[in-house]
Design a protein around this motif. Structure first.
Motif, PDB file in Angstrom:
ATOM      1  N   GLU A   1       4.598  -6.514  -4.681  1.00  0.00           N
ATOM      2  CA  GLU A   1       4.549  -6.211  -6.118  1.00  0.00           C
ATOM      3  C   GLU A   1       4.957  -7.423  -6.958  1.00  0.00           C
ATOM      4  O   GLU A   1       4.352  -7.704  -7.986  1.00  0.00           O
ATOM      5  CB  GLU A   1       5.413  -4.980  -6.440  1.00  0.00           C
ATOM      6  N   ARG A   2       5.980  -8.172  -6.508  1.00  0.00           N
ATOM      7  CA  ARG A   2       6.399  -9.370  -7.269  1.00  0.00           C
ATOM      8  C   ARG A   2       5.258 -10.394  -7.334  1.00  0.00           C
ATOM      9  O   ARG A   2       5.039 -11.018  -8.367  1.00  0.00           O
ATOM     10  CB  ARG A   2       7.642 -10.011  -6.632  1.00  0.00           C
ATOM     11  N   CYS A   3       4.533 -10.560  -6.203  1.00  0.00           N
ATOM     12  CA  CYS A   3       3.424 -11.523  -6.194  1.00  0.00           C
ATOM     13  C   CYS A   3       2.310 -11.075  -7.141  1.00  0.00           C
ATOM     14  O   CYS A   3       1.728 -11.891  -7.856  1.00  0.00           O
ATOM     15  CB  CYS A   3       2.864 -11.694  -4.781  1.00  0.00           C
ATOM     16  N   LEU A   4       2.026  -9.771  -7.136  1.00  0.00           N
ATOM     17  CA  LEU A   4       1.006  -9.253  -8.054  1.00  0.00           C
ATOM     18  C   LEU A   4       1.442  -9.479  -9.503  1.00  0.00           C
ATOM     19  O   LEU A   4       0.644  -9.898 -10.350  1.00  0.00           O
ATOM     20  CB  LEU A   4       0.771  -7.764  -7.800  1.00  0.00           C
ATOM     21  N   GLU A   5       2.712  -9.226  -9.788  1.00  0.00           N
ATOM     22  CA  GLU A   5       3.223  -9.439 -11.155  1.00  0.00           C
ATOM     23  C   GLU A   5       3.052 -10.886 -11.600  1.00  0.00           C
ATOM     24  O   GLU A   5       2.891 -11.172 -12.771  1.00  0.00           O
ATOM     25  CB  GLU A   5       4.728  -9.095 -11.220  1.00  0.00           C
ATOM     26  N   GLU A   6       3.109 -11.803 -10.624  1.00  0.00           N
ATOM     27  CA  GLU A   6       3.003 -13.233 -10.937  1.00  0.00           C
ATOM     28  C   GLU A   6       1.580 -13.757 -10.797  1.00  0.00           C
ATOM     29  O   GLU A   6       1.361 -14.966 -10.713  1.00  0.00           O
ATOM     30  CB  GLU A   6       3.961 -14.038 -10.049  1.00  0.00           C
ATOM     31  N   GLY A   7       0.600 -12.850 -10.720  1.00  0.00           N
ATOM     32  CA  GLY A   7      -0.797 -13.270 -10.825  1.00  0.00           C
ATOM     33  C   GLY A   7      -1.549 -13.461  -9.518  1.00  0.00           C
ATOM     34  O   GLY A   7      -2.708 -13.889  -9.533  1.00  0.00           O
ATOM     35  N   ALA A   8      -0.917 -13.177  -8.371  1.00  0.00           N
ATOM     36  CA  ALA A   8      -1.597 -13.373  -7.082  1.00  0.00           C
ATOM     37  C   ALA A   8      -2.469 -12.175  -6.720  1.00  0.00           C
ATOM     38  O   ALA A   8      -2.317 -11.082  -7.282  1.00  0.00           O
ATOM     39  CB  ALA A   8      -0.552 -13.577  -5.979  1.00  0.00           C
ATOM     40  N   SER A   9      -3.378 -12.392  -5.763  1.00  0.00           N
ATOM     41  CA  SER A   9      -4.023 -11.294  -5.041  1.00  0.00           C
ATOM     42  C   SER A   9      -3.312 -11.179  -3.702  1.00  0.00           C
ATOM     43  O   SER A   9      -2.958 -12.204  -3.098  1.00  0.00           O
ATOM     44  CB  SER A   9      -5.505 -11.574  -4.816  1.00  0.00           C
ATOM     45  N   VAL A  10      -3.090  -9.942  -3.247  1.00  0.00           N
ATOM     46  CA  VAL A  10      -2.209  -9.749  -2.086  1.00  0.00           C
ATOM     47  C   VAL A  10      -2.832  -8.804  -1.062  1.00  0.00           C
ATOM     48  O   VAL A  10      -3.392  -7.767  -1.432  1.00  0.00           O
ATOM     49  CB  VAL A  10      -0.843  -9.167  -2.536  1.00  0.00           C
ATOM     50  N   VAL A  11      -2.695  -9.174   0.205  1.00  0.00           N
ATOM     51  CA  VAL A  11      -3.077  -8.282   1.301  1.00  0.00           C
ATOM     52  C   VAL A  11      -1.808  -7.696   1.911  1.00  0.00           C
ATOM     53  O   VAL A  11      -0.924  -8.428   2.361  1.00  0.00           O
ATOM     54  CB  VAL A  11      -3.865  -9.033   2.394  1.00  0.00           C
ATOM     55  N   ILE A  12      -1.736  -6.365   1.909  1.00  0.00           N
ATOM     56  CA  ILE A  12      -0.680  -5.658   2.647  1.00  0.00           C
ATOM     57  C   ILE A  12      -1.180  -5.505   4.077  1.00  0.00           C
ATOM     58  O   ILE A  12      -2.193  -4.855   4.315  1.00  0.00           O
ATOM     59  CB  ILE A  12      -0.433  -4.253   2.049  1.00  0.00           C
ATOM     60  N   ALA A  13      -0.480  -6.118   5.028  1.00  0.00           N
ATOM     61  CA  ALA A  13      -0.858  -5.986   6.441  1.00  0.00           C
ATOM     62  C   ALA A  13       0.254  -5.213   7.128  1.00  0.00           C
ATOM     63  O   ALA A  13       1.412  -5.634   7.095  1.00  0.00           O
ATOM     64  CB  ALA A  13      -1.003  -7.365   7.065  1.00  0.00           C
ATOM     65  N   ASP A  14      -0.088  -4.085   7.727  1.00  0.00           N
ATOM     66  CA  ASP A  14       0.975  -3.240   8.287  1.00  0.00           C
ATOM     67  C   ASP A  14       0.394  -2.319   9.350  1.00  0.00           C
ATOM     68  O   ASP A  14      -0.790  -1.998   9.339  1.00  0.00           O
ATOM     69  CB  ASP A  14       1.631  -2.402   7.174  1.00  0.00           C
ATOM     70  N   LEU A  15       1.272  -1.889  10.231  1.00  0.00           N
ATOM     71  CA  LEU A  15       0.959  -0.853  11.216  1.00  0.00           C
ATOM     72  C   LEU A  15       0.680   0.482  10.550  1.00  0.00           C
ATOM     73  O   LEU A  15      -0.122   1.263  11.027  1.00  0.00           O
ATOM     74  CB  LEU A  15       2.211  -0.601  12.072  1.00  0.00           C
ATOM     75  N   LYS A  16       1.428   0.740   9.468  1.00  0.00           N
ATOM     76  CA  LYS A  16       1.392   2.063   8.829  1.00  0.00           C
ATOM     77  C   LYS A  16       0.120   2.195   8.005  1.00  0.00           C
ATOM     78  O   LYS A  16       0.097   1.844   6.812  1.00  0.00           O
ATOM     79  CB  LYS A  16       2.606   2.219   7.898  1.00  0.00           C
ATOM     80  N   GLY A  17      -0.939   2.708   8.645  1.00  0.00           N
ATOM     81  CA  GLY A  17      -2.246   2.766   8.020  1.00  0.00           C
ATOM     82  C   GLY A  17      -2.287   3.552   6.730  1.00  0.00           C
ATOM     83  O   GLY A  17      -2.639   3.016   5.682  1.00  0.00           O
ATOM     84  N   SER A  18      -1.844   4.838   6.778  1.00  0.00           N
ATOM     85  CA  SER A  18      -2.041   5.655   5.574  1.00  0.00           C
ATOM     86  C   SER A  18      -1.086   5.212   4.466  1.00  0.00           C
ATOM     87  O   SER A  18      -1.462   5.140   3.294  1.00  0.00           O
ATOM     88  CB  SER A  18      -1.866   7.134   5.899  1.00  0.00           C
ATOM     89  N   GLU A  19       0.154   4.860   4.828  1.00  0.00           N
ATOM     90  CA  GLU A  19       1.105   4.399   3.805  1.00  0.00           C
ATOM     91  C   GLU A  19       0.641   3.098   3.161  1.00  0.00           C
ATOM     92  O   GLU A  19       0.685   2.932   1.947  1.00  0.00           O
ATOM     93  CB  GLU A  19       2.467   4.146   4.468  1.00  0.00           C
ATOM     94  N   GLY A  20       0.198   2.171   4.010  1.00  0.00           N
ATOM     95  CA  GLY A  20      -0.256   0.872   3.503  1.00  0.00           C
ATOM     96  C   GLY A  20      -1.452   1.029   2.595  1.00  0.00           C
ATOM     97  O   GLY A  20      -1.510   0.426   1.521  1.00  0.00           O
ATOM     98  N   ALA A  21      -2.392   1.870   3.023  1.00  0.00           N
ATOM     99  CA  ALA A  21      -3.604   2.055   2.225  1.00  0.00           C
ATOM    100  C   ALA A  21      -3.273   2.697   0.883  1.00  0.00           C
ATOM    101  O   ALA A  21      -3.807   2.299  -0.160  1.00  0.00           O
ATOM    102  CB  ALA A  21      -4.600   2.909   2.999  1.00  0.00           C
ATOM    103  N   SER A  22      -2.355   3.679   0.876  1.00  0.00           N
ATOM    104  CA  SER A  22      -2.068   4.322  -0.418  1.00  0.00           C
ATOM    105  C   SER A  22      -1.247   3.402  -1.322  1.00  0.00           C
ATOM    106  O   SER A  22      -1.467   3.378  -2.531  1.00  0.00           O
ATOM    107  CB  SER A  22      -1.439   5.701  -0.260  1.00  0.00           C
ATOM    108  N   ARG A  23      -0.345   2.591  -0.742  1.00  0.00           N
ATOM    109  CA  ARG A  23       0.386   1.611  -1.580  1.00  0.00           C
ATOM    110  C   ARG A  23      -0.613   0.638  -2.230  1.00  0.00           C
ATOM    111  O   ARG A  23      -0.534   0.348  -3.416  1.00  0.00           O
ATOM    112  CB  ARG A  23       1.376   0.785  -0.748  1.00  0.00           C
TER     113      ARG A  23
END
Ligand SMILES: NC(=O)c1ccc[n+]([C@@H]2O[C@H](COP(=O)([O-])OP(=O)(O)OC[C@H]3O[C@@H](n4cnc5c(N)ncnc54)[C@H](O)[C@@H]3O)[C@@H](O)[C@H]2O)c1
Length: 250
Positions: free
Chosen positions: A23-45
Motif C-alpha cells: 500500500e505504501r508503494c502504491l501511495e507513492e506512485g508505483a505499480s505493485v505485484v502481490i506475490a503470495d501463497l495465499k491465493g484468495s486473500e492475495g487476489a482480494s487484497r
C-alpha cells in the motif's frame, strides 16, 4: 511521489508487513505485484487496491520454495509491467520449537522459505535487474538475524543467513547497478504473532526500549526508503526497525 512509475514485487504481500508495503508503494506512485501463497486473500487484497491509486496492483500466486513459480513471477511481471525496479523479499514463516524436538521436516521447511526462498527470489530479480542495469532488492531479515533466541534455531539461522547473504549479493551486484539491502524488524504487530498469549506479548514489548511493538507501516517506510533512489548510496546493509531492541539493555 517517491516511486512514481516504478514496478515493485512484494513476496508475502497478502498480509502484515508485506501488505503494508504494497500500500505504501502504491501511495507513492508505483505499480505493485502481490506475490503470495495465499491465493484468495492475495487476489482480494489486489482487487481492493487496484484502481484506488494511479498504479496497478496485481496478484500472482507464488510459493517461494518453488523455483519454477518464482521465475515465472518475474517473467510475467516484466511482460505486464515492463520491468522490475524493486523487490521486497518478505515472505516468511515463524517457528518456535525446543531444538531437541524439531524434526528435519520443520527445520528444513523454515530454511526453505526464510533463507532459500529469499535466494530464489533475489536470483530471479538479479537476472532482470542486470538486463535493466538498475534495481533494488530488499530482503526481510529480523532482530533474530543478529540476536539469538531460545527454541528458534532454524528461524535464527535463516535470518542470520539473510543478513550475511545480503552483504555478499550487494558486493556482487553493485558493479551492475543493483543495490541489495535488508531490514531487521523487531517484534511487529502482525498475524505472525497471533499464536502468542498476552503474557508473552507483554514480555516481548518489554524488550523494546520504545515500549511497544512495531507497526507494519513502520517497516514499510523503511522498505520504501531502501527501494527508492533516496537510498542510492546504500547497499549491503541491514536497517534495523526495532524500537531499540538491538541497541542494548537499559
Ligand atoms: N511480525 C514480526 O514480529 C516480525 C519480526 C521480524 C521479522 N519478521 C519477518 O517479516 C516478514 C513478514 O512477516 P509478517 O509478520 O508480515 O507475517 P505474516 O504472516 O503476516 O505474512 C507473511 C506472508 O508470507 C506469506 N508466505 C508464507 N510462506 C510463503 C511462501 N512459501 N511463498 C510465498 N508466500 C509465503 C504468507 O502467506 C503471508 O501472507 C517475514 O519474513 C518475517 O519473518 C516479522
Amino acid at each position: 511521489m517517491r516511486m512514481q512509475g516504478k514496478s515493485v514485487i512484494v513476496t508475502g504481500g497478502a498480509s502484515g508487513i508485506g501488505l503494508a508495503s504494497v500500500e505504501r508503494c502504491l501511495e507513492e506512485g508505483a505499480s505493485v505485484v502481490i506475490a503470495d501463497l495465499k491465493g484468495s486473500e492475495g487476489a482480494s487484497r489486489a482487487a481492493e487496491l487496484d484502481g484506488k491509486y494511479a498504479g496497478t496492483c496485481l496478484f500472482k500466486a507464488c510459493d517461494v520454495t518453488d523455483t519454477v513459480q518464482v521465475d515465472r513471477l518475474f517473467v510475467e511481471t516484466v511482460d505486464e509491467l515492463g520491468g522490475v525496479d524493486s523487490v521486497f523479499n518478505n515472505a516468511g514463516i515463524g517457528g518456535v520449537t525446543p531444538s531437541d524436538e524439531v524434526s528435519d521436516e520443520e527445520f528444513l521447511r523454515i530454511i526453505d522459505i526464510n533463507l532459500s526462498g529469499v535466494f530464489r527470489v533475489a536470483r530471479a530479480a538479479l537476472r532482470v535487474m542486470y538486463r535493466q542495469g538498475s534495481g533494488s532488492i530488499v530482503n526481510c531479515a529480523s532482530i533474530l538475524g543478529v540476536f539469538g533466541q531460545s527454541q528458534t534455531a532454524a528461524y535464527t539461522a535463516a535470518k542470520g543467513g539473510v543478513v550475511n547473504m545480503t552483504r555478499s549479493l550487494a558486493i556482487e551486484a553493485a558493479p551492475k547497478g543493483v543495490r541489495v539491502n535488508a531490514i531487521g524488524p523487531g517484534y511487529i504487530d502482525t498475524p505472525l504473532l497471533e499464536a502468542l498469549d498476552d503474557e508473552m506479548l507483554q514480555g516481548l514489548i518489554s524488550l523494546h526500549p520504545i515500549g511497544r511493538l512495531g507497526r507494519s507501516e513502520e517497516v514499510a517506510n523503511a522498505f520504501l526508503f531502501l527501494a527508492s533512489e533516496e537510498a542510492s548510496f546504500v547497499t549491503g546493509t541491514t536497517l534495523m526497525v526495532d524500537g531499540g531492541f538491538t541497541a542494548g539493555k537499559s
